[in-house]
Motif scaffolding. Structure first.
Motif, PDB file in Angstrom:
ATOM      1  N   GLY A 279      20.237 -19.333  10.724  1.00 37.36           N
ATOM      2  CA  GLY A 279      19.442 -18.168  10.367  1.00 37.36           C
ATOM      3  C   GLY A 279      18.043 -18.568   9.927  1.00 37.36           C
ATOM      4  N   LEU A 280      17.057 -17.761  10.317  1.00 36.41           N
ATOM      5  CA  LEU A 280      15.658 -18.051  10.007  1.00 36.41           C
ATOM      6  C   LEU A 280      15.103 -17.025   9.026  1.00 36.41           C
ATOM      7  CD1 LEU A 280      14.360 -18.785  13.634  1.00 36.41           C
ATOM      8  CD2 LEU A 280      14.941 -20.468  11.879  1.00 36.41           C
ATOM      9  N   PRO A 281      14.290 -17.474   8.066  1.00 35.36           N
ATOM     10  CA  PRO A 281      13.694 -16.516   7.125  1.00 35.36           C
ATOM     11  C   PRO A 281      12.537 -15.736   7.722  1.00 35.36           C
ATOM     12  CG  PRO A 281      12.978 -18.749   6.606  1.00 35.36           C
ATOM     13  CD  PRO A 281      13.989 -18.870   7.705  1.00 35.36           C
ATOM     14  N   HIS A 282      12.006 -16.187   8.868  1.00 38.76           N
ATOM     15  CA  HIS A 282      10.891 -15.488   9.503  1.00 38.76           C
ATOM     16  C   HIS A 282      11.063 -15.498  11.011  1.00 38.76           C
ATOM     17  CE1 HIS A 282       8.810 -14.837   5.747  1.00 38.76           C
ATOM     18  NE2 HIS A 282       9.114 -16.076   5.422  1.00 38.76           N
TER      19      HIS A 282
ATOM     20  N   GLU B  71       2.443 -12.149  23.165  1.00 37.06           N
ATOM     21  CA  GLU B  71       2.318 -11.585  21.822  1.00 37.06           C
ATOM     22  C   GLU B  71       3.621 -11.820  21.061  1.00 37.06           C
ATOM     23  OE1 GLU B  71       0.084 -10.295  19.891  1.00 37.06           O
ATOM     24  OE2 GLU B  71      -1.575 -10.401  21.317  1.00 37.06           O
ATOM     25  N   ARG B  72       3.491 -12.279  19.827  1.00 38.33           N
ATOM     26  CA  ARG B  72       4.656 -12.564  18.991  1.00 38.33           C
ATOM     27  C   ARG B  72       4.539 -11.782  17.680  1.00 38.33           C
ATOM     28  NH1 ARG B  72       6.788 -17.340  21.109  1.00 38.33           N
ATOM     29  NH2 ARG B  72       8.716 -16.617  20.141  1.00 38.33           N
ATOM     30  N   PRO B  73       5.641 -11.466  17.037  1.00 39.10           N
ATOM     31  CA  PRO B  73       5.590 -10.724  15.765  1.00 39.10           C
ATOM     32  C   PRO B  73       5.252 -11.643  14.596  1.00 39.10           C
ATOM     33  CG  PRO B  73       7.869 -11.149  16.345  1.00 39.10           C
ATOM     34  CD  PRO B  73       7.034 -11.666  17.496  1.00 39.10           C
ATOM     35  N   VAL B  74       4.002 -12.131  14.580  1.00 44.90           N
ATOM     36  CA  VAL B  74       3.535 -13.029  13.521  1.00 44.90           C
ATOM     37  C   VAL B  74       2.309 -12.407  12.867  1.00 44.90           C
ATOM     38  CG1 VAL B  74       4.450 -15.078  14.657  1.00 44.90           C
ATOM     39  CG2 VAL B  74       2.097 -14.381  15.098  1.00 44.90           C
TER      40      VAL B  74
ATOM     41  N   THR C 237       0.300  -4.883   1.846  1.00 41.49           N
ATOM     42  CA  THR C 237       1.164  -5.817   2.553  1.00 41.49           C
ATOM     43  C   THR C 237       0.880  -5.758   4.046  1.00 41.49           C
ATOM     44  OG1 THR C 237       2.903  -4.158   2.750  1.00 41.49           O
ATOM     45  CG2 THR C 237       2.983  -5.615   0.828  1.00 41.49           C
ATOM     46  N   PRO C 238       1.123  -6.851   4.763  1.00 39.42           N
ATOM     47  CA  PRO C 238       0.915  -6.828   6.212  1.00 39.42           C
ATOM     48  C   PRO C 238       1.819  -5.811   6.898  1.00 39.42           C
ATOM     49  CG  PRO C 238       1.140  -9.081   5.407  1.00 39.42           C
ATOM     50  CD  PRO C 238       1.521  -8.174   4.276  1.00 39.42           C
ATOM     51  N   VAL C 239       1.341  -5.288   8.006  1.00 45.44           N
ATOM     52  CA  VAL C 239       2.111  -4.319   8.791  1.00 45.44           C
ATOM     53  C   VAL C 239       3.166  -5.053   9.604  1.00 45.44           C
ATOM     54  CG1 VAL C 239       1.967  -2.666  10.688  1.00 45.44           C
ATOM     55  CG2 VAL C 239       0.194  -2.691   8.917  1.00 45.44           C
ATOM     56  N   ARG C 240       4.395  -4.562   9.572  1.00 42.58           N
ATOM     57  CA  ARG C 240       5.445  -5.111  10.433  1.00 42.58           C
ATOM     58  C   ARG C 240       5.411  -4.355  11.756  1.00 42.58           C
ATOM     59  NH1 ARG C 240       9.742  -8.274   9.224  1.00 42.58           N
ATOM     60  NH2 ARG C 240       9.570  -7.856   6.985  1.00 42.58           N
ATOM     61  N   PRO C 241       5.166  -5.039  12.869  1.00 38.51           N
ATOM     62  CA  PRO C 241       4.981  -4.321  14.138  1.00 38.51           C
ATOM     63  C   PRO C 241       6.290  -3.822  14.736  1.00 38.51           C
ATOM     64  CG  PRO C 241       4.930  -6.678  14.526  1.00 38.51           C
ATOM     65  CD  PRO C 241       5.040  -6.495  13.029  1.00 38.51           C
ATOM     66  N   ALA C 242       6.163  -2.823  15.604  1.00 38.71           N
ATOM     67  CA  ALA C 242       7.310  -2.280  16.336  1.00 38.71           C
ATOM     68  C   ALA C 242       7.196  -2.672  17.804  1.00 38.71           C
ATOM     69  CB  ALA C 242       7.351  -0.760  16.197  1.00 38.71           C
TER      70      ALA C 242
ATOM     71  N   GLY D 177       5.646 -15.546  10.700  1.00 40.59           N
ATOM     72  CA  GLY D 177       6.287 -14.241  10.674  1.00 40.59           C
ATOM     73  C   GLY D 177       5.268 -13.153  10.432  1.00 40.59           C
ATOM     74  N   SER D 178       5.687 -11.931  10.620  1.00 42.49           N
ATOM     75  CA  SER D 178       4.776 -10.802  10.484  1.00 42.49           C
ATOM     76  C   SER D 178       4.350 -10.570   9.047  1.00 42.49           C
ATOM     77  CB  SER D 178       5.435  -9.534  11.032  1.00 42.49           C
ATOM     78  OG  SER D 178       6.641  -9.243  10.330  1.00 42.49           O
ATOM     79  N   GLN D 179       5.068 -11.147   8.079  1.00 38.44           N
ATOM     80  CA  GLN D 179       4.774 -10.899   6.676  1.00 38.44           C
ATOM     81  C   GLN D 179       4.228 -12.120   5.939  1.00 38.44           C
ATOM     82  OE1 GLN D 179       5.639  -7.469   5.374  1.00 38.44           O
ATOM     83  NE2 GLN D 179       5.400  -7.448   7.600  1.00 38.44           N
ATOM     84  N   ARG D 180       3.912 -13.209   6.661  1.00 40.31           N
ATOM     85  CA  ARG D 180       3.481 -14.420   5.958  1.00 40.31           C
ATOM     86  C   ARG D 180       2.563 -15.278   6.825  1.00 40.31           C
ATOM     87  NH1 ARG D 180       5.758 -18.095   3.533  1.00 40.31           N
ATOM     88  NH2 ARG D 180       4.266 -19.608   4.309  1.00 40.31           N
ATOM     89  N   ARG D 181       1.880 -16.221   6.146  1.00 37.51           N
ATOM     90  CA  ARG D 181       1.091 -17.236   6.836  1.00 37.51           C
ATOM     91  C   ARG D 181       2.024 -18.318   7.388  1.00 37.51           C
ATOM     92  NH1 ARG D 181      -4.749 -16.197   6.691  1.00 37.51           N
ATOM     93  NH2 ARG D 181      -4.922 -14.510   5.168  1.00 37.51           N
TER      94      ARG D 181
END
Length: 708
Positions: A392-395, A496-499, A449-454, A415-419
């Motif tokens: 399992g991955l945290p991001h 494009e990646r969810p980062v 907070t950063p936007v989490r993409p759909a 990840g979409s929520q972190r550097r």
């Protein structure tokens, strides 16, 4: 094929690289005051797995650091090994622990060089790329750590009396391009507006390649002793090469695994180091250049390959004593998914696999068969000593995997929520964030907070299903169409990646939605999708941009009267093409390091880049008419909207003249057009101040034209 390959890989070459000792980097080696929002990536561990060398931009520039994989960092264990301002791009710690090799980009440009330094920061030296006009990048270390592989790109000889580089044109930029805001270049960092060292120069360099390819540079790969006690050993050489990288050397030193070939036609070549003869040649996937590794006994090459396949998988190629292939089988595969990254634990008997699943990563470890190619996996899946172990991955995305001592691994995650950061993965445990990687909550300043993409799956007009990610500006509810920026990635084989993307964070903070699509030609959707933009398929890729815009409008997300388009590199080209092919669709565009005319691009780019680009875009002579049709400059009279172009002054991939000529043409036709040239940058923008200036300038431009 093997005979041709041998001939190409053993042509005569010029002198091998020479070591150049350097003074120890100036400045203290303790931790300077860091940027809170910093990224760490490209980890490489020492033989014990207790310490990691990595790239970090905590000082504002990507530099070489070392730190412990666990525990605190208050005791002075975090070290900056090279405080020079040149950005670092690759890192590799030697298997014997004595050296750290790394690639740097002097002046932020495209010509790189390889250095080595001891883990205590002493003994710094250039091992390849010191010669003027040359460029070098890292390969692998030999298993015993006595030599590091390097690839050197050597330009063809310059004509007598030709200068090393063009002189910067004189004159006042404002006289050429008109009056501009007085504080534009000074307000946020080092930059030059509307100009640079190559302003207006779009033709070939004095020592560059001609359009028909008659003058070419060459790539040579060597094994180099960082102490300088032994002479460099030639591994491979190729004239007119697109890529050449030594990915592994067998334990006994008999065989080298070399990746070569242009985009879309990469090959894994097994080379006998004694006579440079060629053994196995097998197609491998684009993407990460580290394509595989030999088994401990040298009888198997484990490869990340899409040989005769739609998606890349883990293949085992059995080898005889001469490195020729004697069998091939699938060891691990996933239906509809590419094997994106492949690495191996220290014992060489455990593989680490990162699968690209609709843009996100899924990570596994797999015990490898002890000898020879495995039997094919029945109905897909994996054939190893045990079933694959899911981790399992945290991001969302794995960007690099490295060995970390007996049984351990280090992972670079985004990840979409972190550097970007680095996680330590001990044997049979869960990933743990290293103490020097920034925390998730420090990705952005407090308050938003950063936007989490759909994910979105638009359908092109010819029925091809596309992909992408949609970022909705915070505070805007469903059913309220928003001003929207269509952002196009480079490549075109990128994805494009969810980062977390600071540019998207800046745009959504201005109330602008962002849709980042994967048009045809992108990776992650299979080989056929990557190849769907070849030849006249490039016109369909331009239509894909309009179809993506229609999708977000018809789904109620975007306001059809407030659309804009922007992109970088190939995405910059697509931006310009979209503005002149669909002149009534977008209100403005921002083109970053984009090609505006294929004829001038091929004339001005690096020879090895032209060699690779010809396989993707078309040959500059045989396909001259097609390339003319595809060039935005051929339709510049159709431009109707304001244009901002951005370029790095040292970009030799897509020369700055590509932006300069389109801005000039737009202004001549009465359109608002501006050009921002970033100092000390190449095709990639690596310095924090320049990146900040770029995204704020782009967001200001978009906000003014979409909401003003």
């Amino acid at each position: 094929m093997a005979a041709d390959a041998q001939d190409q890989l053993t042509r005569p070459t010029s002198a091998a690289p020479l070591l150049v000792p350097l003074a120890d980097a100036a400045g203290a080696r303790d931790t300077p005051q860091p940027l809170i929002s910093h990224g760490c990536w490209y980890p490489s561990a020492d033989p014990t797995g207790e310490h990691v060398a990595f790239i970090c931009d905590r000082t504002g520039v990507p530099q070489l650091w070392t730190g412990p994989v666990h525990g605190g960092i208050d005791g002075g264990e975090l070290h900056l090994l090279d405080s020079d301002p040149d950005p670092v791009t690759e890192v590799a710690w030697s298997p014997d622990g004595r050296w750290i090799a790394y690639t740097v980009a002097p002046g932020g440009g495209e010509h790189t060089r390889v250095l080595c330094v001891r883990p205590d920061g002493t003994g710094r030296r250039i091992v390849a790329g010191a010669d003027s006009g040359s460029s070098a990048y890292l390969g692998c270390w030999t298993r015993d750590g006595t030599a590091v592989a390097v690839t050197v790109a050597e330009p063809p000889p310059a004509p007598p009396g030709a200068p090393d580089r063009p002189d910067a044109p004189g004159g006042d930029d404002r006289a050429e391009f008109g009056e501009l805001p007085a504080d534009w270049a000074e307000r946020d960092g080092q930059a030059t507006l509307l100009g640079g060292a190559r302003r207006g120069v779009v033709g070939p360099e004095p020592n560059g390649a001609t359009p028909d390819g008659a003058v070419r540079d060459r790539l040579t790969a060597y094994l180099v002793d960082p102490y300088g006690a032994a002479s460099p050993v030639l591994v491979a050489a190729e004239s007119g090469a697109a890529t050449l990288r030594v990915c592994d050397v067998s334990q006994d030193g008999r065989l080298a695994l070399v990746r070569r070939g242009p985009r879309g036609r990469r090959e894994a070549v097994v080379v006998r180091t004694a006579d440079l003869g060629t053994g196995s040649v097998l197609r491998v996937a684009d993407g990460d250049p580290w394509i595989g590794r030999f088994s401990p006994d040298g009888r198997t090459a484990w490869l990340r390959s899409d040989h005769e396949r739609e998606f890349a998988a883990l293949l085992a190629a059995g080898l005889d004593d001469d490195g020729r292939r004697r069998g091939l089988s699938v060891v691990a595969e996933r239906e509809g998914c590419d094997l994106e990254l492949l690495a191996f634990a220290e014992d060489g008997r455990t593989a680490a696999l990162a699968w690209n699943v609709r843009g996100a990563s899924e990570f596994q470890t797999l015990g490898l068969p002890p000898a020879g190619p495995a039997s094919p996996a029945p109905g897909g899946g994996a054939t190893g000593t045990a079933p694959p172990h899911d981790v399992g991955l945290p991001h969302e995305v794995v960007t690099r995997i490295g060995r970390a001592g007996p049984g351990g691994l280090v992972l670079a995650l985004s990840g979409s929520q972190r550097r970007p950061g680095v996680w330590w993965l001990p044997r049979a445990a869960s990933p743990a964030r290293t103490p020097w990687s920034s925390r998730d909550e420090d990705a952005v300043p407090p308050g938003r907070t950063p936007v989490r993409p759909a994910p979105l799956r638009p359908t092109a007009r010819d029925g091809l299903v596309l992909g992408g990610w949609y970022y909705r500006a915070p505070g805007r509810g469903e059913g309220r169409p928003a001003p929207c920026v269509i952002h196009l990635h480079g490549g075109p084989e990128e994805q494009e990646r969810p980062v977390f993307e600071p540019l998207y964070h800046e745009l959504t903070g201005r109330g602008l939605d962002v849709f980042a699509p994967d048009v045809r030609g992108s990776s992650g959707y299979g080989r056929s999708f990557v190849d769907a933009d070849l030849d006249r398929g490039r016109f369909a890729a331009i239509e894909d941009v309009a179809d993506c815009a229609a999708h977000v409008v018809l789904s109620g997300r975007a306001d059809p009267t407030r659309l804009a388009v922007m992109g970088r590199s190939y995405g910059g080209y697509l931006t310009l093409a979209s503005l002149v092919w669909h002149p009534g669709l977008f209100r403005t565009g921002v083109a970053v390091c984009g090609m505006s005319d294929f004829a001038t691009f091929f004339a001005g780019t690096e020879a090895w880049i032209a060699e690779s680009a010809a396989h993707k875009y078309g040959h500059p002579v045989r396909d001259r008419e097609l390339l003319r049709e595809l060039s935005p400059m051929s339709r510049i009279d159709a431009l109707r909207v304001p244009l901002l172009a951005v370029h790095g002054e040292h970009d030799t991939n897509v020369p700055p003249g590509e932006s300069e000529q389109v801005v000039r043409a737009a202004r001549e036709r009465g359109h608002a057009a501006e050009l921002l040239t970033l100092r000390d940058e190449g095709h990639e923008f690596r310095r924090a101040d320049n990146r900040r200036l770029f995204r704020r300038t782009a967001a200001d431009w978009m906000e003014r034209h979409l909401t003003g």
